[in-house]
Design a protein around this motif. Structure first.
Motif, PDB file in Angstrom:
ATOM      1  N   PHE A   1       5.241   5.454   2.591  1.00  0.00           N
ATOM      2  CA  PHE A   1       5.574   6.529   3.543  1.00  0.00           C
ATOM      3  C   PHE A   1       6.965   6.243   4.118  1.00  0.00           C
ATOM      4  O   PHE A   1       7.796   7.126   4.263  1.00  0.00           O
ATOM      5  CB  PHE A   1       4.565   6.580   4.703  1.00  0.00           C
ATOM      6  CG  PHE A   1       3.154   6.952   4.321  1.00  0.00           C
ATOM      7  CD1 PHE A   1       2.874   7.623   3.145  1.00  0.00           C
ATOM      8  CD2 PHE A   1       2.091   6.631   5.166  1.00  0.00           C
ATOM      9  CE1 PHE A   1       1.572   7.959   2.806  1.00  0.00           C
ATOM     10  CE2 PHE A   1       0.787   6.971   4.842  1.00  0.00           C
ATOM     11  CZ  PHE A   1       0.522   7.636   3.657  1.00  0.00           C
TER      12      PHE A   1
ATOM     13  N   TRP B   1      -3.164  11.896   5.726  1.00  0.00           N
ATOM     14  CA  TRP B   1      -2.181  11.008   5.096  1.00  0.00           C
ATOM     15  C   TRP B   1      -0.802  11.621   5.060  1.00  0.00           C
ATOM     16  O   TRP B   1       0.196  10.910   5.240  1.00  0.00           O
ATOM     17  CB  TRP B   1      -2.654  10.581   3.701  1.00  0.00           C
ATOM     18  CG  TRP B   1      -3.926   9.795   3.791  1.00  0.00           C
ATOM     19  CD1 TRP B   1      -5.177  10.197   3.409  1.00  0.00           C
ATOM     20  CD2 TRP B   1      -4.087   8.489   4.375  1.00  0.00           C
ATOM     21  NE1 TRP B   1      -6.090   9.217   3.706  1.00  0.00           N
ATOM     22  CE2 TRP B   1      -5.463   8.165   4.298  1.00  0.00           C
ATOM     23  CE3 TRP B   1      -3.211   7.566   4.944  1.00  0.00           C
ATOM     24  CZ2 TRP B   1      -5.971   6.957   4.774  1.00  0.00           C
ATOM     25  CZ3 TRP B   1      -3.714   6.363   5.424  1.00  0.00           C
ATOM     26  CH2 TRP B   1      -5.082   6.062   5.325  1.00  0.00           C
TER      27      TRP B   1
ATOM     28  N   SER C   1      -2.102   8.936  -4.409  1.00  0.00           N
ATOM     29  CA  SER C   1      -3.017   7.801  -4.271  1.00  0.00           C
ATOM     30  C   SER C   1      -4.433   8.105  -4.735  1.00  0.00           C
ATOM     31  O   SER C   1      -5.085   7.260  -5.341  1.00  0.00           O
ATOM     32  CB  SER C   1      -3.084   7.350  -2.806  1.00  0.00           C
ATOM     33  OG  SER C   1      -1.865   6.801  -2.409  1.00  0.00           O
ATOM     34  N   SER C   2      -4.912   9.302  -4.417  1.00  0.00           N
ATOM     35  CA  SER C   2      -6.332   9.521  -4.689  1.00  0.00           C
ATOM     36  C   SER C   2      -6.611  10.469  -5.864  1.00  0.00           C
ATOM     37  O   SER C   2      -7.769  10.842  -6.064  1.00  0.00           O
ATOM     38  CB  SER C   2      -7.066   9.966  -3.422  1.00  0.00           C
ATOM     39  OG  SER C   2      -6.426  11.046  -2.821  1.00  0.00           O
TER      40      SER C   2
ATOM     41  N   THR D   1       1.123  15.662  -0.852  1.00  0.00           N
ATOM     42  CA  THR D   1       0.005  14.765  -1.146  1.00  0.00           C
ATOM     43  C   THR D   1      -0.882  15.519  -2.136  1.00  0.00           C
ATOM     44  O   THR D   1      -1.495  16.518  -1.763  1.00  0.00           O
ATOM     45  CB  THR D   1      -0.783  14.447   0.151  1.00  0.00           C
ATOM     46  OG1 THR D   1       0.152  14.097   1.174  1.00  0.00           O
ATOM     47  CG2 THR D   1      -1.786  13.334  -0.062  1.00  0.00           C
TER      48      THR D   1
ATOM     49  N   GLY E   1       0.805  -1.216   0.000  1.00  0.00           N
ATOM     50  CA  GLY E   1       0.000   0.000   0.000  1.00  0.00           C
ATOM     51  C   GLY E   1       0.839   1.268   0.000  1.00  0.00           C
ATOM     52  O   GLY E   1       2.070   1.222   0.150  1.00  0.00           O
TER      53      GLY E   1
ATOM     54  N   LYS F   1      -8.164   3.446  -5.687  1.00  0.00           N
ATOM     55  CA  LYS F   1      -9.111   4.545  -5.923  1.00  0.00           C
ATOM     56  C   LYS F   1      -9.292   4.760  -7.433  1.00  0.00           C
ATOM     57  O   LYS F   1     -10.370   4.560  -7.960  1.00  0.00           O
ATOM     58  CB  LYS F   1      -8.640   5.811  -5.232  1.00  0.00           C
ATOM     59  CG  LYS F   1      -8.585   5.615  -3.708  1.00  0.00           C
ATOM     60  CD  LYS F   1      -7.628   6.562  -3.077  1.00  0.00           C
ATOM     61  CE  LYS F   1      -7.186   6.152  -1.701  1.00  0.00           C
ATOM     62  NZ  LYS F   1      -8.220   5.802  -0.747  1.00  0.00           N
TER      63      LYS F   1
HETATM   64  C1  PLP Z   1      -3.776  10.075  -0.097  1.00  0.00           C
HETATM   65  C2  PLP Z   1      -3.634   8.729   0.540  1.00  0.00           C
HETATM   66  N1  PLP Z   1      -2.412   8.281   0.860  1.00  0.00           N
HETATM   67  C3  PLP Z   1      -2.224   7.077   1.425  1.00  0.00           C
HETATM   68  C4  PLP Z   1      -3.293   6.255   1.708  1.00  0.00           C
HETATM   69  C5  PLP Z   1      -3.036   4.906   2.347  1.00  0.00           C
HETATM   70  O1  PLP Z   1      -3.101   3.966   1.361  1.00  0.00           O
HETATM   71  P1  PLP Z   1      -2.969   2.385   1.649  1.00  0.00           P
HETATM   72  O2  PLP Z   1      -4.208   1.971   2.345  1.00  0.00           O
HETATM   73  O3  PLP Z   1      -2.803   1.827   0.270  1.00  0.00           O
HETATM   74  O4  PLP Z   1      -1.763   2.187   2.488  1.00  0.00           O
HETATM   75  C6  PLP Z   1      -4.580   6.657   1.369  1.00  0.00           C
HETATM   76  C7  PLP Z   1      -5.731   5.766   1.648  1.00  0.00           C
HETATM   77  O5  PLP Z   1      -6.877   6.128   1.591  1.00  0.00           O
HETATM   78  C8  PLP Z   1      -4.761   7.929   0.786  1.00  0.00           C
HETATM   79  O6  PLP Z   1      -5.972   8.364   0.464  1.00  0.00           O
END
Ligand code: PLP
Length: 358
Positions: A80, A101, A171-172, A145, A75, A193
């Motif tokens: 991180f 996040w 990620s999003s 982010t 993930g 996502k």
């Molecule tokens: C912007 C962002 N970063 C990191 C994460 C964490 O992701 P993961 O669950 O794949 O570790 C999320 C999860 O919603 C997220 O929205």
């Protein structure tokens, strides 16, 4: 039962055509006589999937051949740690604290060097992203982010300036709009996502990031160089079904073009923000200029009506609009695959709720 309107923040709605293709390949992939989840990640058929997936990622994100494209596990949360473990090496990094996040990314980075929190939106409830911040002279990298899933804010584009390498947790909002991703040295994104199912994490690395990371003493699985050096960038057994789905989602994006996807995303977000700006019954959480086109967050002027609205929405077939527990209120996640029809239906439902309760 018919599919309902899915506004889940992730795992999230996927394109129906992709789900159908997935379904058809599960039992037998192509003419191999073997189902998608049953074949070796070293087989010819799967190698082709990886090659195609990497090529599509490069085309859609505009990445040259010398950028690495990795499909990892663990993930975005593992990245991180990996970002700092690979790049920081006792140095200084600038971090922009724009929400839940990024705060988690900051916590992990502190294990490997000095973190300069160059901006924090915490005091203002994370309702905006910065246009500028205090940069460290000697920063190895700047981490941001691009879209804040919980607060519902988004950088409108690439930062105008930054110190050191540029690292983005995308990620999003990855592949939601045309952007020059080659300007970002490290992009990482959990797939669940905009790209596919959970369990596969896309990581792209510029030559400069690869060079810096080569000297890292990170443990084998967290060390990017391990994966870069492996055949097809597959060091160990990857999430094969996740990579296939990601490849199909990128194909779906390519068929429409990223510009068309972005225009639809803007239209969906505007339909909701226009409603919220048009009446004091609603309060959009994010400030104009920082508003997310992926996660729209809002509250009701009458807070005690929020739970009624959430319950009625669920009953009417709108799933996942309860806000994240850390901020409350409501949130509609409207990623690439969320159809305009779902958003139109939600706007109609909310307008009707306002008429009967306003
Ligand atoms: C912007 C962002 N970063 C990191 C994460 C964490 O992701 P993961 O669950 O794949 O570790 C999320 C999860 O919603 C997220 O929205």
């Amino acid at each position: 039962m018919a599919r309902i309107h899915n506004f889940s923040a992730g795992p999230a709605v996927l394109p129906e055509s992709v789900l159908q293709q997935l379904q058809s390949q599960l039992f037998e992939f192509g003419n191999t006589g073997i189902g998608l989840m049953e074949m070796s990640h070293r087989s010819a058929a799967f190698s082709e999937i990886v090659d195609t997936a990497q090529a599509r990622v490069r085309r859609v994100l505009g990445l040259p051949q010398d950028y690495s494209v990795l499909f990892l596990q663990g993930g975005a949360s593992s990245q991180f740690l990996a970002v700092a473990n690979n790049l920081l090496q006792g140095g200084v990094a600038d971090y922009l604290d724009t929400g839940t996040w990024s705060a988690k990314a900051i916590k992990e980075a502190k294990r490997f060097g000095t973190v300069n929190v160059a901006f924090s939106g915490k005091e203002s409830g994370y309702n905006a992203v910065p246009t500028d911040w205090d940069k460290s002279q000697d920063a190895v990298y700047t981490h941001y982010t691009s879209n804040n899933t919980v607060a519902g804010t988004q950088f409108p584009g690439l930062p105008a300036s930054h110190a050191g390498l540029l690292v983005c947790d995308a990620s999003s909002d990855i592949a939601s709009r045309p952007m020059d991703y080659s300007k970002i040295d490290v992009v990482y994104a959990g797939a669940q996502k905009n790209l596919g199912p959970s369990g596969v994490t896309l990581v792209t690395l510029s030559p400069a990031a690869q060079e810096r990371a080569a000297a890292s003493d990170a443990p084998t699985m967290l060390k990017w160089a391990t994966h870069i050096a492996a055949k097809k960038q597959l060091f160990n057994t990857p999430n094969t079904i996740g990579i296939y789905t990601l490849e199909r989602v990128f194909a779906w994006i390519e068929e429409q073009g990223l510009q068309a996807v972005a225009e639809r995303n803007t239209a969906k977000a505007n339909a909701l923000y226009d409603l919220f700006d048009g009446s004091e019954f609603w309060e959009a959480h994010a400030l104009p200029g920082s508003r997310s086109q992926m996660n729209v967050t809002w509250r009701l002027g009458q807070r005690d009506l929020e739970s009624t609205l959430i319950a009625q929405a669920e009953a009417a077939g709108f799933s996942g609009i309860k806000g994240h527990r850390s901020v409350g209120g409501l949130r509609a996640s409207i990623y690439n695959a969320c159809p305009m029809d779902s958003v139109t239906a939600l706007v109609d439902f909310l307008s009707e709720f306002e008429r009967s309760h306003g």
